[in-house]
Write a protein that holds these residues in place. Sequence first.
Motif, short mmCIF file in Angstrom:
data_model
loop_
_atom_site.label_atom_id
_atom_site.label_comp_id
_atom_site.label_asym_id
_atom_site.label_seq_id
_atom_site.Cartn_x
_atom_site.Cartn_y
_atom_site.Cartn_z
N LYS A 221 0.83 -1.21 0.00
CA LYS A 221 0.00 0.00 0.00
C LYS A 221 0.86 1.26 0.00
CE LYS A 221 -4.01 -2.16 2.18
NZ LYS A 221 -4.95 -2.15 3.34
N ASN A 222 1.89 1.23 -0.89
CA ASN A 222 2.77 2.39 -1.09
C ASN A 222 3.49 2.82 0.19
OD1 ASN A 222 2.16 2.51 -3.80
ND2 ASN A 222 0.56 4.04 -3.55
N THR A 223 3.80 1.82 1.04
CA THR A 223 4.54 2.08 2.27
C THR A 223 5.55 0.96 2.49
OG1 THR A 223 2.65 3.20 3.28
CG2 THR A 223 4.37 2.42 4.77
N VAL A 224 6.76 1.30 2.86
CA VAL A 224 7.76 0.28 3.21
C VAL A 224 7.39 -0.30 4.57
CG1 VAL A 224 10.17 -0.15 3.78
CG2 VAL A 224 9.59 1.36 1.86
N ILE A 225 7.13 -1.62 4.61
CA ILE A 225 6.74 -2.26 5.87
C ILE A 225 7.90 -3.04 6.50
CG2 ILE A 225 4.30 -2.37 5.27
CD1 ILE A 225 4.67 -5.29 4.49
N LYS A 226 8.98 -3.24 5.73
CA LYS A 226 10.16 -3.91 6.30
C LYS A 226 11.36 -3.64 5.39
CE LYS A 226 11.91 -8.37 8.04
NZ LYS A 226 12.24 -7.86 9.38
N LYS A 227 12.54 -3.56 6.00
CA LYS A 227 13.77 -3.41 5.24
C LYS A 227 14.76 -4.50 5.68
CE LYS A 227 14.90 0.93 6.06
NZ LYS A 227 15.58 2.24 5.92
N TYR A 228 15.43 -5.10 4.71
CA TYR A 228 16.50 -6.06 4.97
C TYR A 228 17.81 -5.40 4.54
CZ TYR A 228 12.67 -9.48 5.00
OH TYR A 228 11.50 -10.17 5.26
N LYS A 229 18.70 -5.17 5.47
CA LYS A 229 19.98 -4.54 5.14
C LYS A 229 20.93 -5.60 4.60
CE LYS A 229 23.58 -1.48 6.94
NZ LYS A 229 24.11 -0.76 8.12
N ILE A 230 21.51 -5.34 3.45
CA ILE A 230 22.45 -6.25 2.81
C ILE A 230 23.83 -5.61 2.86
CG2 ILE A 230 22.93 -7.63 0.77
CD1 ILE A 230 20.17 -8.14 2.05
N ASP A 231 24.66 -6.10 3.76
CA ASP A 231 26.00 -5.53 3.98
C ASP A 231 26.99 -6.67 4.10
OD1 ASP A 231 28.03 -3.77 4.44
OD2 ASP A 231 27.53 -3.40 6.53
#
Length: 297
Positions: A221-231
């Motif tokens: 719904k046009n909102t970021v609900i989770k982020k996975y950091k790739i480092d």
Amino acid sequence: LQYAQLYSQTPSYYHYTSSDGLASSTVYEIIQDRNGFIWFATVNGMSKFDGKHFTTYRTNDGLNSNSIISLVEGKNGELYIGNYEKGINVLRNGRIENYCSEIDGKSFATSYLLLVPSGKDEQKLYAYRSWGGINVINKQIPSGFSNYIINPSPTRIIKLEKLSSSEVIVLTTTGLFNLKNDSLSKLHVTGLEDNAAYCYTEGKESSYFIGSKGVIYHIKKNTVIKKYKIDLYDGNNDVTVILRDKNNNLWFSIMNRGFFLIPNGSDKIIDIGSKMGLQNTLVNNYLEDNEGNIWVS
């Protein structure tokens, strides 16, 4: 009562190459058609796999060239075949024919195809390369074809993707755009930075995932609900290819770094490519087939 998900150190796999009958060991894209056959676009022709054997098609079978880079199935089971520099073929009723080789009197190069049904007797086939214009092959019955080019400048496109709602979004160097009525408009997603969006995969309940610079965004719904950091590495951690499988695991790739798995319900990153000795492999495409097998090209 406790439980844990277990992952084998080396997953069961088979590595198909040209020695098995595949047209080439350089594979750009994999799709599965409605009859269950798996098709491979390669640098030296197109191959069909029936579960045991490969059948290969090249210029002597009707292709415009042997450099096949993209495949998409039409609504009637026909197969559209993107040649890297010589237009598009179609495989219909067992016969390969030229579909479109020029737009406005000029030949065009293709890296990706996207088919969008736009009416009962109408469909649009987008043929394009990153960083350029979008070639549109619009077929209407009975009037025929109307071919033209959409110029996205100054926006620099990376890829087009069709959402579950049949809307088309454009992944660009500055975030996401909508493609509607042949024009681009900025898609505003809360929590999404205006960085390059490299890849897309569908999620559950009308959500989707976007791979970007060192991060995977889960959007609903046009909102970021989770982020996975790739480092994982010093320098480049750009997520260039991504797939959510039927078990809600996330598969993703970093340029020339093999492929990785984030198990469902976890933030842990498993380096599957290294377990298979493919840690330096360039991954072009993923496919989950009807039996739940994961194909990596």
